[in-house]
Design a protein around this motif. Structure first.
Motif, short mmCIF file in Angstrom:
data_model
loop_
_atom_site.label_atom_id
_atom_site.label_comp_id
_atom_site.label_asym_id
_atom_site.label_seq_id
_atom_site.Cartn_x
_atom_site.Cartn_y
_atom_site.Cartn_z
N GLU A 56 84.57 16.00 -39.13
CA GLU A 56 83.58 15.48 -38.76
C GLU A 56 82.08 15.94 -38.13
O GLU A 56 82.79 16.64 -37.10
CB GLU A 56 84.05 14.37 -38.33
N GLU A 57 80.58 15.92 -38.39
CA GLU A 57 79.78 15.91 -37.73
C GLU A 57 79.96 15.42 -36.05
O GLU A 57 79.34 16.13 -35.17
CB GLU A 57 77.83 14.89 -38.26
N ASN A 58 79.90 13.96 -36.15
CA ASN A 58 80.10 13.45 -34.82
C ASN A 58 81.53 13.28 -34.43
O ASN A 58 82.80 11.98 -34.44
CB ASN A 58 79.46 12.14 -35.18
N GLN A 59 82.61 14.45 -34.08
CA GLN A 59 84.09 14.57 -33.76
C GLN A 59 84.31 13.64 -32.30
O GLN A 59 83.56 13.70 -31.40
CB GLN A 59 83.98 15.56 -33.23
N ASP A 60 85.21 13.00 -33.07
CA ASP A 60 85.55 11.82 -31.48
C ASP A 60 86.40 12.57 -30.66
O ASP A 60 87.94 12.57 -31.19
CB ASP A 60 86.06 10.30 -32.72
N GLU A 61 86.28 13.12 -29.73
CA GLU A 61 87.17 13.92 -28.75
C GLU A 61 88.41 13.46 -28.68
O GLU A 61 89.51 14.21 -28.98
CB GLU A 61 86.54 14.23 -27.59
#
Length: 123
Positions: A56-61
């Motif tokens: 995903e482009e905006n990874q949820d760490e």
């Protein structure tokens, strides 16, 4: 005797060997261990979710970390199950036998005396 006949005879001898028989039995037990198979399926699903989360482009760490930890825990459960431990021991024994066979064949191809050649020590 042709080479293929000799190889077929070798195949029969391999299948009659106690290491092959132990491997086949351990594989059957592992394949029929529904709890381990369920864990393997769960592992694969979590792995796919982790791969998706990481792409995903905006990874949820936090999500990625949670999935990674869950993946490690499932893997440990699978690898520590009795059926998997027994399978891995049997597979290692079979692999050793196959390595010895390949070693002897390879040495014979290199000109060693087939009557006296010994498997090379693996290490």
């Amino acid at each position: 005797m042709s080479i293929l006949s000799a190889v077929r005879n070798l195949g029969k001898e391999i299948q009659a060997d106690e290491r092959y028989i132990a491997f086949a039995k351990a594989k059957l037990v592992l394949d029929n261990d529904t709890s381990v198979q369920d864990k393997i399926n769960e592992f694969n699903l979590v792995r796919m979710n982790l791969e998706q989360a990481m792409s995903e482009e905006n990874q949820d760490e936090a999500k990625t970390k949670e999935l990674n930890e869950k993946l490690r825990n499932i893997y440990a459960e699978v690898m520590q199950s009795k059926s998997m431990l027994d399978f891995n021991v049997a597979k290692a024994d079979l692999d050793t036998m196959l390595n010895d066979i390949n070693s002897v064949i390879g040495q014979c191809v290199d000109g060693a005396d087939p009557e006296t050649v010994e498997p090379e020590i693996q290490g």
